[in-house]
Design an enzyme around this catalytic site. Structure first.
Site, PDB file in Angstrom:
ATOM      1  N   LYS A 279       0.819  -1.215   0.000  1.00 31.58           N
ATOM      2  CA  LYS A 279       0.000   0.000   0.000  1.00 31.58           C
ATOM      3  C   LYS A 279       0.854   1.266   0.000  1.00 31.58           C
ATOM      4  O   LYS A 279       0.406   2.321  -0.432  1.00 31.58           O
ATOM      5  CB  LYS A 279      -0.966  -0.016   1.181  1.00 31.58           C
ATOM      6  CG  LYS A 279      -1.994  -1.118   1.012  1.00 31.58           C
ATOM      7  CD  LYS A 279      -3.187  -0.992   1.906  1.00 31.58           C
ATOM      8  CE  LYS A 279      -4.267  -1.962   1.515  1.00 31.58           C
ATOM      9  NZ  LYS A 279      -3.929  -3.369   1.809  1.00 31.58           N
TER      10      LYS A 279
HETATM   11  C1  LIG Z   1      -4.536  -4.467   1.068  1.00 30.04           C
HETATM   12  C2  LIG Z   1      -3.738  -5.720   0.960  1.00 30.04           C
HETATM   13  C3  LIG Z   1      -4.096  -6.751   0.047  1.00 30.04           C
HETATM   14  C4  LIG Z   1      -5.328  -6.683  -0.827  1.00 30.04           C
HETATM   15  O1  LIG Z   1      -5.261  -5.718  -1.837  1.00 30.04           O
HETATM   16  P1  LIG Z   1      -6.589  -5.174  -2.533  1.00 30.04           P
HETATM   17  O2  LIG Z   1      -6.163  -4.034  -3.360  1.00 30.04           O
HETATM   18  O3  LIG Z   1      -7.507  -4.747  -1.390  1.00 30.04           O
HETATM   19  O4  LIG Z   1      -7.180  -6.300  -3.307  1.00 30.04           O
HETATM   20  C5  LIG Z   1      -3.261  -7.866  -0.038  1.00 30.04           C
HETATM   21  N1  LIG Z   1      -2.176  -7.992   0.749  1.00 30.04           N
HETATM   22  C6  LIG Z   1      -1.815  -7.044   1.639  1.00 30.04           C
HETATM   23  C7  LIG Z   1      -0.605  -7.254   2.485  1.00 30.04           C
HETATM   24  C8  LIG Z   1      -2.577  -5.877   1.775  1.00 30.04           C
HETATM   25  O5  LIG Z   1      -2.209  -4.943   2.682  1.00 30.04           O
END
Ligand SMILES: *Cc1c(COP(=O)(O)O)cnc(C)c1O
Length: 462
Positions: A110
């Site tokens: 993120k």
């Molecule tokens: C947010 C997240 C996901 C999922 O991603 P999306 O964009 O919500 O599908 C997968 N792995 C981790 C570690 C995350 O923080």
């Protein structure tokens, strides 16, 4: 000519990029998408020789209304916080290619989007002489990445609600040890659902929202998707360099459908991709949808990959819009049906030849844990539990002629419990996590009551 942004629901006049970023959700309740998608398919050989930052500028340029020199600086600044020169390096492990997306400040993918979004917000605030108060609810990971994205930024405050005593110690420290004046951590006495409903209530108070210029950083924001498109190109190019292949597949651990939708956009922009493997944990609503054509809400199961414990995948609407042939009125019918009955049924079955790009599958805990174990034993590489869900699906589908890239969405040191369960010991460490121990922290505990939280925000803005 720069792209304008239209709403999936078709009832909002086209917006400029900056308005799309500030608005988040379109006024008609839809999600924003570029009116036309740039076609990069004839330039792939030129793009392939660019560095991550150069590539980022090239991909964003036709979709962003910010002068090149400023956008370029913003990109450089956003990714200078990453601990890898390549930003998102490819690491070949066994027969797969791991795209490590966790070299940012909070060790989760993120950061790729939120480091950029923080700088973008700061720039837009300066341009409009405006202020922004970001309000978010988190069950753990998004909160810390958002805080790192905007800490110490001028004209921005961030308020993050988390459920008191219900997130991991590491997650809590990653948020509350950030002591910048513009960061406000609030532990609500309740569950994550309480946090979300308090947040939604505050956003529904339009007078309050306006007065305090409340903004959101959740993954429906187009700028987050935009920043994530870049690493699909970058990862594909590096894997093509290594293997000589001219096409790749991706395995994507999925929750809100944001990350995989960025991959879908990369394909629409001309990246040669055979399959996008959509991998879910026991919360398999999306994988059922792609296999049966029916999307229906259930209850959330708590798993070892908590960032994928989601029922309503907020970005799916963007995909559905294209699935409906960009027919907004058809899409509005689907969304109305979803709001009323909690389900969506497509006439055609996705995955039945109509969309063989997306291949979906779900993974239970035992299979995820044995993937972590196998990778550790056979390749001395530790997968985090989210990544392991994607890798498990990739292994079920591996094809020798098409290399498969697995998105590594977090560093394993963030998920001590899963690693202990898989390996019998806490084998994953990272300096950033180890150093959190004993740091001073700041956090306000409040009742799960929107009036109390509003009062807190009011005082903080004085
Ligand atoms: C947010 C997240 C996901 C999922 O991603 P999306 O964009 O919500 O599908 C997968 N792995 C981790 C570690 C995350 O923080």
């Amino acid at each position: 000519m720069t792209a304008r942004y239209i709403s999936t629901r078709g009832e909002t006049p086209p917006l400029a990029f900056s308005d799309a970023v500030i608005t988040g959700l379109a006024p008609d309740g839809g999600l924003l998408l570029p009116e036309t998608i740039p076609d990069l398919s004839s330039e792939l050989s030129k793009l392939r020789i660019l560095s991550y930052k150069e590539l980022c500028l090239r991909i964003m340029r036709p979709l962003v209304d910010i002068p090149d020199d400023i956008l370029g600086k913003m990109i450089t600044e956003s990714y200078s916080t990453f601990r890898s020169d390549e930003i998102t390096p490819i690491v070949p492990v066994k027969d797969l290619f791991i795209l490590e997306l966790f070299h940012g400040p909070t060790l989760a993918f993120k950061d790729v989007a939120l480091q950029f979004l923080g700088n973008l917000f700061e720039y837009l605030n300066e341009q409009h002489s405006s202020e922004l108060n970001i309000l978010g609810a988190t069950s753990g990971d998004t909160g810390s990445a958002a805080i790192q994205g905007v800490r110490s930024k001028k004209r921005i405050r961030i308020f993050v609600l988390h459920p008191n005593e219900r997130i991991s110690r590491v997650q809590k420290l990653q948020m509350t040890s950030v002591l910048d004046d513009n960061v406000f951590n609030i532990a609500l006495q309740g569950t994550f659902d309480d946090c979300q409903s308090v947040m939604k209530e505050i956003f529904r108070d339009l007078e309050f929202k306006e007065k305090y210029s409340l903004g959101s950083i959740n993954s429906i924001n187009w700028a987050r998707i935009l920043a994530q498109i870049v690493y699909y190109f970058y990862g594909a190019f590096r894997t093509m360099d290594i293997t000589g292949a001219d096409k790749v597949s991706f395995a994507v651990p999925t929750g809100n459908f944001g990350d995989i939708f960025a991959g879908y956009m990369a394909v629409r922009m001309g990246l040669p991709v055979k399959h996008l493997y959509l991998a879910t944990n026991e919360n398999d609503i999306l994988s059922r949808f792609f296999n049966t054509g029916t999307y229906s809400l259930g209850s959330v199961h708590k798993t070892l990959s908590p960032s994928m414990d989601i029922q309503v995948a907020s970005n799916l609407e963007r995909y559905l819009y294209y699935r409906c042939g960009q027919n907004s009125s058809h899409l509005r019918d689907l969304m109305a049906c979803f709001a009323g009955k909690g389900s969506i049924v497509l006439d055609d079955k996705p995955g039945d030849g109509l969309d063989d790009l997306l291949v979906a599958d779900s993974v239970v805990k035992e299979d995820m844990l044995s993937t972590i174990r196998d990778f550790y034993r056979e390749a001395d590489y530790i997968l985090d539990p989210h990544t392991a869900v994607g890798v498990t699906v990739a292994l079920r589908n591996v094809k020798q002629d098409i290399p498969t890239i697995c998105l590594a969405t977090a560093h394993p040191a963030k998920f001590e419990m899963a690693i202990k369960l898989a390996l019998g010991k806490n084998a994953a460490h990272h300096d950033i996590i180890d150093k959190l121990e004993g740091l001073p922290s700041r956090c306000e505990v409040l009742p799960a009551d929107s009036r109390v939280v509003k009062e807190y925000i009011r005082k903080a803005c004085l």
